[in-house]
Design an enzyme around this catalytic site. Structure first.
Site, PDB file in Angstrom:
ATOM      1  N   ASN A  77      -8.637  21.806  58.109  1.00 37.83           N
ATOM      2  CA  ASN A  77      -8.717  20.367  57.856  1.00 37.83           C
ATOM      3  C   ASN A  77      -8.934  20.085  56.384  1.00 37.83           C
ATOM      4  O   ASN A  77      -9.555  20.868  55.665  1.00 37.83           O
ATOM      5  CB  ASN A  77      -9.828  19.715  58.699  1.00 37.83           C
ATOM      6  CG  ASN A  77     -11.161  19.676  57.970  1.00 37.83           C
ATOM      7  OD1 ASN A  77     -11.428  18.754  57.188  1.00 37.83           O
ATOM      8  ND2 ASN A  77     -12.002  20.684  58.202  1.00 37.83           N
ATOM      9  N   GLY A  80     -11.546  15.619  53.674  1.00 36.58           N
ATOM     10  CA  GLY A  80     -12.253  15.123  52.495  1.00 36.58           C
ATOM     11  C   GLY A  80     -13.493  14.414  52.988  1.00 36.58           C
ATOM     12  O   GLY A  80     -13.717  14.294  54.194  1.00 36.58           O
ATOM     13  N   LEU A  81     -14.309  13.943  52.104  1.00 39.72           N
ATOM     14  CA  LEU A  81     -15.559  13.326  52.565  1.00 39.72           C
ATOM     15  C   LEU A  81     -15.353  11.844  52.786  1.00 39.72           C
ATOM     16  O   LEU A  81     -15.910  10.990  52.090  1.00 39.72           O
ATOM     17  CB  LEU A  81     -16.692  13.630  51.588  1.00 39.72           C
ATOM     18  CG  LEU A  81     -17.031  15.128  51.539  1.00 39.72           C
ATOM     19  CD1 LEU A  81     -18.077  15.419  50.494  1.00 39.72           C
ATOM     20  CD2 LEU A  81     -17.471  15.645  52.904  1.00 39.72           C
ATOM     21  N   CYS A 138     -19.133  21.035  47.317  1.00 38.52           N
ATOM     22  CA  CYS A 138     -18.457  19.926  46.638  1.00 38.52           C
ATOM     23  C   CYS A 138     -18.240  20.301  45.183  1.00 38.52           C
ATOM     24  O   CYS A 138     -19.072  21.002  44.598  1.00 38.52           O
ATOM     25  CB  CYS A 138     -19.313  18.670  46.662  1.00 38.52           C
ATOM     26  SG  CYS A 138     -19.777  18.133  48.287  1.00 38.52           S
ATOM     27  N   LYS A 174     -26.568  23.837  52.797  1.00 28.82           N
ATOM     28  CA  LYS A 174     -25.426  24.325  53.578  1.00 28.82           C
ATOM     29  C   LYS A 174     -24.536  25.181  52.693  1.00 28.82           C
ATOM     30  O   LYS A 174     -23.958  24.704  51.710  1.00 28.82           O
ATOM     31  CB  LYS A 174     -24.640  23.160  54.173  1.00 28.82           C
ATOM     32  CG  LYS A 174     -23.492  23.657  55.038  1.00 28.82           C
ATOM     33  CD  LYS A 174     -23.097  22.660  56.053  1.00 28.82           C
ATOM     34  CE  LYS A 174     -21.938  23.152  56.898  1.00 28.82           C
ATOM     35  NZ  LYS A 174     -21.437  22.122  57.778  1.00 28.82           N
ATOM     36  N   ILE A 200     -22.366  28.629  58.384  1.00 25.82           N
ATOM     37  CA  ILE A 200     -21.633  28.461  57.147  1.00 25.82           C
ATOM     38  C   ILE A 200     -20.782  27.182  57.187  1.00 25.82           C
ATOM     39  O   ILE A 200     -20.508  26.655  58.266  1.00 25.82           O
ATOM     40  CB  ILE A 200     -20.640  29.651  56.899  1.00 25.82           C
ATOM     41  CG1 ILE A 200     -19.704  29.784  58.098  1.00 25.82           C
ATOM     42  CG2 ILE A 200     -21.361  30.911  56.573  1.00 25.82           C
ATOM     43  CD1 ILE A 200     -18.609  30.852  57.950  1.00 25.82           C
ATOM     44  N   THR A 202     -16.860  25.640  56.159  1.00 24.77           N
ATOM     45  CA  THR A 202     -15.521  26.186  56.416  1.00 24.77           C
ATOM     46  C   THR A 202     -15.078  27.139  55.291  1.00 24.77           C
ATOM     47  O   THR A 202     -15.620  27.111  54.190  1.00 24.77           O
ATOM     48  CB  THR A 202     -14.502  25.040  56.509  1.00 24.77           C
ATOM     49  OG1 THR A 202     -14.652  24.218  55.345  1.00 24.77           O
ATOM     50  CG2 THR A 202     -14.722  24.193  57.742  1.00 24.77           C
ATOM     51  N   GLY A 226     -13.586  27.045  63.479  1.00 20.52           N
ATOM     52  CA  GLY A 226     -13.259  27.501  64.831  1.00 20.52           C
ATOM     53  C   GLY A 226     -13.490  28.997  65.011  1.00 20.52           C
ATOM     54  O   GLY A 226     -13.972  29.683  64.103  1.00 20.52           O
ATOM     55  N   GLY A 275     -19.360  22.668  66.163  1.00 19.04           N
ATOM     56  CA  GLY A 275     -18.461  21.765  65.452  1.00 19.04           C
ATOM     57  C   GLY A 275     -17.111  21.620  66.108  1.00 19.04           C
ATOM     58  O   GLY A 275     -16.899  20.756  66.975  1.00 19.04           O
TER      59      GLY A 275
HETATM   60  C1  FMN Z   1     -12.909  18.047  60.753  1.00 25.50           C
HETATM   61  C2  FMN Z   1     -14.100  18.685  60.092  1.00 25.50           C
HETATM   62  C3  FMN Z   1     -14.876  17.945  59.208  1.00 25.50           C
HETATM   63  C4  FMN Z   1     -15.988  18.529  58.581  1.00 25.50           C
HETATM   64  N1  FMN Z   1     -16.756  17.765  57.738  1.00 25.50           N
HETATM   65  C5  FMN Z   1     -17.875  18.316  57.178  1.00 25.50           C
HETATM   66  C6  FMN Z   1     -18.743  17.522  56.363  1.00 25.50           C
HETATM   67  O1  FMN Z   1     -18.549  16.326  56.159  1.00 25.50           O
HETATM   68  N2  FMN Z   1     -19.822  18.139  55.807  1.00 25.50           N
HETATM   69  C7  FMN Z   1     -20.128  19.452  56.032  1.00 25.50           C
HETATM   70  O2  FMN Z   1     -21.139  19.948  55.518  1.00 25.50           O
HETATM   71  N3  FMN Z   1     -19.335  20.218  56.834  1.00 25.50           N
HETATM   72  C8  FMN Z   1     -18.232  19.682  57.406  1.00 25.50           C
HETATM   73  N4  FMN Z   1     -17.447  20.440  58.237  1.00 25.50           N
HETATM   74  C9  FMN Z   1     -17.821  21.844  58.503  1.00 25.50           C
HETATM   75  C10 FMN Z   1     -18.590  21.987  59.822  1.00 25.50           C
HETATM   76  O3  FMN Z   1     -19.795  21.248  59.793  1.00 25.50           O
HETATM   77  C11 FMN Z   1     -18.899  23.481  60.118  1.00 25.50           C
HETATM   78  O4  FMN Z   1     -19.722  23.985  59.083  1.00 25.50           O
HETATM   79  C12 FMN Z   1     -17.646  24.343  60.207  1.00 25.50           C
HETATM   80  O5  FMN Z   1     -16.564  23.641  60.771  1.00 25.50           O
HETATM   81  C13 FMN Z   1     -17.890  25.612  61.032  1.00 25.50           C
HETATM   82  O6  FMN Z   1     -18.289  25.310  62.348  1.00 25.50           O
HETATM   83  P1  FMN Z   1     -17.227  25.175  63.584  1.00 25.50           P
HETATM   84  O7  FMN Z   1     -16.328  26.363  63.495  1.00 25.50           O
HETATM   85  O8  FMN Z   1     -18.081  25.122  64.811  1.00 25.50           O
HETATM   86  O9  FMN Z   1     -16.478  23.901  63.364  1.00 25.50           O
HETATM   87  C14 FMN Z   1     -16.332  19.890  58.862  1.00 25.50           C
HETATM   88  C15 FMN Z   1     -15.539  20.610  59.757  1.00 25.50           C
HETATM   89  C16 FMN Z   1     -14.450  20.041  60.386  1.00 25.50           C
HETATM   90  C17 FMN Z   1     -13.647  20.866  61.355  1.00 25.50           C
END
Ligand code: FMN
Length: 325
Positions: A77, A80-81, A138, A174, A200, A202, A226, A275
């Protein structure tokens, strides 16, 4: 060992910093906005906390589309924020969570140390906030766009500023896996005052469309999440727990089931975030809680806390847990 509904009687309580929470399962930042969308699917008050989408000082529209791509066992993905900024967050999202008694771990992100400090100051004393998660993946606009999480000095500067602006609130840094030595970043954050570490974020990835011969995402690169990243995440938790065993870790990365969550706990995490799983199954955090409780019971644990870091024990330990159910 089992209660009504055949649920195992396991003490699943844990802490965020020193704040007690009844469940070790939280949402992951960016995957459930501020929790509202999940309300029809699960009891948000039963979760350890809802971790909100990283909020910035000002509203932001995010990156251009397309900004999602499927990958084997994961997704890429480049959202962006995107978000309404801290004013709207404080006016609507946080009060909504507080009014329902949902614990909020508020995620903040910025482009400079001063922005992080200002966000933290704005959140001081906010009702419903039980902890802060500092997204340091960031670019630092004052240092040629170098990502804070990739430099121990820059990461420490952010954490020191945030911690001094929010005394009494557990602050988690984080971390990004896109570094050579994640332990050195973890240590710098803890020495700067972080109460815990979220491990962690992504991994940076790229998918190319072989029809158009161009990157699939408009932003070219994106964050990989994922199940594909789970072994990387478990390795990071393992290495950090080994080096900093007293530091609370919130583990995440590809958790789809209770057994996945158990890997993180055994590696040293005291809690986990779910997530990407939520996109396919919005009730996943609640399901993972119950599956984790059952997996712990099956291995003979009476308390979640007894399993934290268990995989680090020598294999010759006499305290081997056998399947009991
Ligand atoms: C669509 C999407 C948006 C995300 N937005 C943020 C975010 O705004 N801030 C942040 O610290 N991590 C963000 N992440 C990272 C997740 O919080 C998480 O650290 C990462 O996806 C690993 O966990 P997962 O595999 O269970 O998704 C985002 C991940 C995804 C998939």
């Amino acid at each position: 060992m089992t209660a009504a509904g055949n649920r195992p009687m396991i003490d699943m309580s844990t802490q965020l910093g020193r704040t007690p929470i009844p469940s070790p399962v939280l949402t992951a930042s960016g995957c459930a906005a501020a929790g509202r969308e999940l309300e029809p699917f699960l009891d948000l008050t039963a979760l350890g906390a809802v971790v909100t989408k990283s909020v910035l000082l000002r509203p932001r529209s995010g990156r251009p589309t397309p900004r999602m791509a499927e990958t084997p066992s994961g997704m890429l993905n480049s959202i962006g924020l995107q978000g309404p900024g801290i004013d709207a967050f404080l006016a609507t999202d946080l009060p909504w969570l507080a009014s329902r008694g949902v614990r909020a771990m508020v995620s903040i992100a910025g482009g400079s140390v001063e922005e992080y400090a200002e966000l933290a100051a704005r959140l001081r004393g906010a009702r419903g906030m039980v902890a802060l998660e500092v997204n340091i993946s960031c670019p630092n606009v004052e240092s040629r766009g170098e990502v804070f999480a990739c430099d121990p000095g820059a990461a420490a500067a952010v954490l020191a500023a945030v911690c001094s602006a929010t005394p009494g609130v557990p602050v988690y840094a984080k971390l990004s896996p896109d570094v050579t030595d994640i332990v050195s970043i973890a240590r710098a954050c803890v020495e700067a005052g972080a109460d815990g570490l979220s491990v962690i974020n992504t991994l940076l990835g790229l998918v190319i469309d072989t029809d158009t011969l161009r990157p699939v995402l408009a932003a070219e690169t994106g964050g990989l999440s994922g199940p594909a990243i789970r072994p990387v995440a478990v390795r990071c938790v393992w290495q950090i727990h080994k080096a900093l065993p007293e530091t609370p870790i919130l583990g995440m990365g590809g958790i789809m089931t209770g057994h996945d969550a158990l890997q993180f706990i055994l590696a040293g995490a005291r809690a986990v975030s779910v997530g990407t799983a939520v996109f396919g199954d919005p009730s996943a955090p609640e399901r993972v809680h119950h599956e984790l409780a059952r997996a712990l019971a099956n291995k003979g644990f009476a308390r979640l806390s007894d399993a934290v870091g268990y995989a680090h024990r020598a294999a010759s330990s006499t305290d081997v847990h056998q399947v009991t159910a």
